[in-house]
Motif scaffolding. Sequence first.
Motif, PDB file in Angstrom:
ATOM      1  N   ARG A   1       0.840  -1.190   0.000  1.00  0.00           N
ATOM      2  CA  ARG A   1       0.000   0.000   0.000  1.00  0.00           C
ATOM      3  C   ARG A   1       0.878   1.243   0.000  1.00  0.00           C
ATOM      4  O   ARG A   1       2.021   1.222   0.494  1.00  0.00           O
ATOM      5  CB  ARG A   1      -0.953   0.025   1.199  1.00  0.00           C
ATOM      6  CG  ARG A   1      -1.919  -1.145   1.217  1.00  0.00           C
ATOM      7  CD  ARG A   1      -3.121  -0.889   2.123  1.00  0.00           C
ATOM      8  NE  ARG A   1      -3.926   0.239   1.655  1.00  0.00           N
ATOM      9  CZ  ARG A   1      -5.053   0.635   2.249  1.00  0.00           C
ATOM     10  NH1 ARG A   1      -5.501   0.002   3.324  1.00  0.00           N
ATOM     11  NH2 ARG A   1      -5.741   1.658   1.776  1.00  0.00           N
TER      12      ARG A   1
ATOM     13  N   PRO B   1      -0.680  12.250  -1.192  1.00  0.00           N
ATOM     14  CA  PRO B   1      -1.792  13.190  -1.442  1.00  0.00           C
ATOM     15  C   PRO B   1      -1.980  13.530  -2.909  1.00  0.00           C
ATOM     16  O   PRO B   1      -3.107  13.770  -3.349  1.00  0.00           O
ATOM     17  CB  PRO B   1      -1.406  14.424  -0.613  1.00  0.00           C
ATOM     18  CG  PRO B   1       0.054  14.275  -0.338  1.00  0.00           C
ATOM     19  CD  PRO B   1       0.329  12.815  -0.289  1.00  0.00           C
TER      20      PRO B   1
ATOM     21  N   THR C   1      -3.627   5.377  -2.042  1.00  0.00           N
ATOM     22  CA  THR C   1      -4.658   6.176  -1.399  1.00  0.00           C
ATOM     23  C   THR C   1      -4.040   7.476  -0.908  1.00  0.00           C
ATOM     24  O   THR C   1      -2.815   7.573  -0.745  1.00  0.00           O
ATOM     25  CB  THR C   1      -5.276   5.416  -0.205  1.00  0.00           C
ATOM     26  OG1 THR C   1      -6.269   6.240   0.408  1.00  0.00           O
ATOM     27  CG2 THR C   1      -4.227   5.087   0.840  1.00  0.00           C
ATOM     28  N   ALA C   2      -4.881   8.462  -0.659  1.00  0.00           N
ATOM     29  CA  ALA C   2      -4.428   9.708  -0.042  1.00  0.00           C
ATOM     30  C   ALA C   2      -4.720   9.725   1.454  1.00  0.00           C
ATOM     31  O   ALA C   2      -4.383  10.696   2.140  1.00  0.00           O
ATOM     32  CB  ALA C   2      -5.113  10.904  -0.720  1.00  0.00           C
ATOM     33  N   ASP C   3      -5.301   8.664   1.968  1.00  0.00           N
ATOM     34  CA  ASP C   3      -5.795   8.615   3.339  1.00  0.00           C
ATOM     35  C   ASP C   3      -4.927   7.704   4.210  1.00  0.00           C
ATOM     36  O   ASP C   3      -5.015   6.475   4.112  1.00  0.00           O
ATOM     37  CB  ASP C   3      -7.246   8.126   3.335  1.00  0.00           C
ATOM     38  CG  ASP C   3      -7.842   8.048   4.727  1.00  0.00           C
ATOM     39  OD1 ASP C   3      -7.316   8.729   5.632  1.00  0.00           O
ATOM     40  OD2 ASP C   3      -8.822   7.306   4.912  1.00  0.00           O
ATOM     41  N   LEU C   4      -4.090   8.292   5.060  1.00  0.00           N
ATOM     42  CA  LEU C   4      -3.238   7.503   5.946  1.00  0.00           C
ATOM     43  C   LEU C   4      -4.058   6.690   6.932  1.00  0.00           C
ATOM     44  O   LEU C   4      -3.724   5.542   7.245  1.00  0.00           O
ATOM     45  CB  LEU C   4      -2.277   8.424   6.708  1.00  0.00           C
ATOM     46  CG  LEU C   4      -1.398   7.763   7.781  1.00  0.00           C
ATOM     47  CD1 LEU C   4      -0.530   6.663   7.180  1.00  0.00           C
ATOM     48  CD2 LEU C   4      -0.544   8.804   8.492  1.00  0.00           C
ATOM     49  N   ASP C   5      -5.162   7.253   7.417  1.00  0.00           N
ATOM     50  CA  ASP C   5      -5.966   6.553   8.416  1.00  0.00           C
ATOM     51  C   ASP C   5      -6.480   5.200   7.907  1.00  0.00           C
ATOM     52  O   ASP C   5      -6.552   4.231   8.665  1.00  0.00           O
ATOM     53  CB  ASP C   5      -7.154   7.411   8.846  1.00  0.00           C
ATOM     54  CG  ASP C   5      -6.734   8.604   9.700  1.00  0.00           C
ATOM     55  OD1 ASP C   5      -5.618   8.564  10.244  1.00  0.00           O
ATOM     56  OD2 ASP C   5      -7.513   9.559   9.803  1.00  0.00           O
ATOM     57  N   SER C   6      -6.806   5.127   6.628  1.00  0.00           N
ATOM     58  CA  SER C   6      -7.301   3.856   6.085  1.00  0.00           C
ATOM     59  C   SER C   6      -6.210   2.798   6.076  1.00  0.00           C
ATOM     60  O   SER C   6      -6.481   1.603   6.271  1.00  0.00           O
ATOM     61  CB  SER C   6      -7.851   4.062   4.670  1.00  0.00           C
ATOM     62  OG  SER C   6      -6.811   4.375   3.756  1.00  0.00           O
TER      63      SER C   6
ATOM     64  N   VAL D   1       0.653   5.733   0.392  1.00  0.00           N
ATOM     65  CA  VAL D   1      -0.119   6.924   0.726  1.00  0.00           C
ATOM     66  C   VAL D   1       0.578   8.128   0.104  1.00  0.00           C
ATOM     67  O   VAL D   1       1.775   8.350   0.347  1.00  0.00           O
ATOM     68  CB  VAL D   1      -0.230   7.120   2.250  1.00  0.00           C
ATOM     69  CG1 VAL D   1      -1.051   8.369   2.569  1.00  0.00           C
ATOM     70  CG2 VAL D   1      -0.830   5.889   2.916  1.00  0.00           C
TER      71      VAL D   1
ATOM     72  N   THR E   1       8.035  11.541   4.324  1.00  0.00           N
ATOM     73  CA  THR E   1       7.126  12.677   4.264  1.00  0.00           C
ATOM     74  C   THR E   1       7.830  13.949   4.718  1.00  0.00           C
ATOM     75  O   THR E   1       8.953  13.894   5.249  1.00  0.00           O
ATOM     76  CB  THR E   1       5.910  12.408   5.164  1.00  0.00           C
ATOM     77  OG1 THR E   1       6.370  12.055   6.475  1.00  0.00           O
ATOM     78  CG2 THR E   1       5.063  11.273   4.617  1.00  0.00           C
TER      79      THR E   1
ATOM     80  N   GLN F   1       2.569  11.758  12.579  1.00  0.00           N
ATOM     81  CA  GLN F   1       2.395  10.506  11.850  1.00  0.00           C
ATOM     82  C   GLN F   1       2.940   9.326  12.640  1.00  0.00           C
ATOM     83  O   GLN F   1       2.320   8.247  12.677  1.00  0.00           O
ATOM     84  CB  GLN F   1       3.065  10.606  10.484  1.00  0.00           C
ATOM     85  CG  GLN F   1       2.332  11.543   9.523  1.00  0.00           C
ATOM     86  CD  GLN F   1       3.046  11.698   8.198  1.00  0.00           C
ATOM     87  OE1 GLN F   1       4.264  11.520   8.096  1.00  0.00           O
ATOM     88  NE2 GLN F   1       2.289  12.054   7.164  1.00  0.00           N
TER      89      GLN F   1
END
Length: 322
Positions: free
Chosen positions: A28, A32, A49-54, A30, A68, A76
């Motif tokens: 996976r 933006p 994805t752009a969503d770290l929480d997912s 991440v 990052t 983070q």
Amino acid sequence: MIDAAIVGLGRWGRSLVEAGSAGLRFTRAVEPDLASAASFATQHGMALTADLDSVLADPAIGAVLLATPHSLHPAQVIACAAAGKPVFCEKPLALTLAEARRMLAACEAAGLPLVVGHNRRFWPAMQALRRLVSDGTLGQVVHVEGHNSNENAGAVRAGWRLDPAESPAGGLTGAGLHVLDAFTSLMGPARRVQARLLSHKPPPGPVDTLSVLVEFAAGTSGVMATVRDTPFYWRLHVFGTAGSAEVLGETTLILRRSGAAPETLPIAPTNSLRAELDAFADLLAQGRPHPIPPAEMLATVAAFEAVVASVSADAPVACTPV
């Protein structure tokens, strides 16, 4: 094999993915800016994805690697710890010692490892240099000199890397920090620094020089420099009472002893980025101690913070003990 997520698919995040690892599999990613990363993610079989929480909520992810902006690292890392994810964080670990301590405390409270990415530690010539220092070949070590410069700044025309709040003290975060970390690994924590930054051209394409005098807690001395923007150069030279040893690249180490001609030691090349990732994977899978212990992680950040403060004050600054 540990399924891992990479957070940040800029130049360095992509380099980590391309390096590969015997123990990590990037599944996976991440980023933006989805459009810029879509092709790379597809090429390497990563769900983007752009969503770290997912990603943090995904039970299949056994490790997170952060490439990052520097100011994002504390939040983070702490989020990863709260989600039960071990973390590999690119350097600098944090911009202040207080932040670094909070990050380590969060991971320790969760029973999770936090490691920092200093790939120069895994250069075979640097590993050989540390052995020469530790086994007494150089005698009593009294002084160290280091230089790391490159042309990366000239290629950066916009973005967070040109923000002084993200990359303080000129070339310190991009290149000079590798030298400070090498100093920590060879000489121990710094006690005091005095730094001077001279700017010759403002961003974009900045040109500046950073020079730093270092006094170590052990009573030894050091001097380091970094230049933005000039062709790549690395030098790490340790001086002892029985000899000196100088690293001039990943596989070049020159040993000098009294009464003998300089000796270039034979050193086989390795993939240092892959070795760095393998060390993280070995820590997770086998519990093997990581080459950069928490005390050294904090000592490097303490020296970094002191250099930034010294540039600002144009005066010597004491390093906060770790």
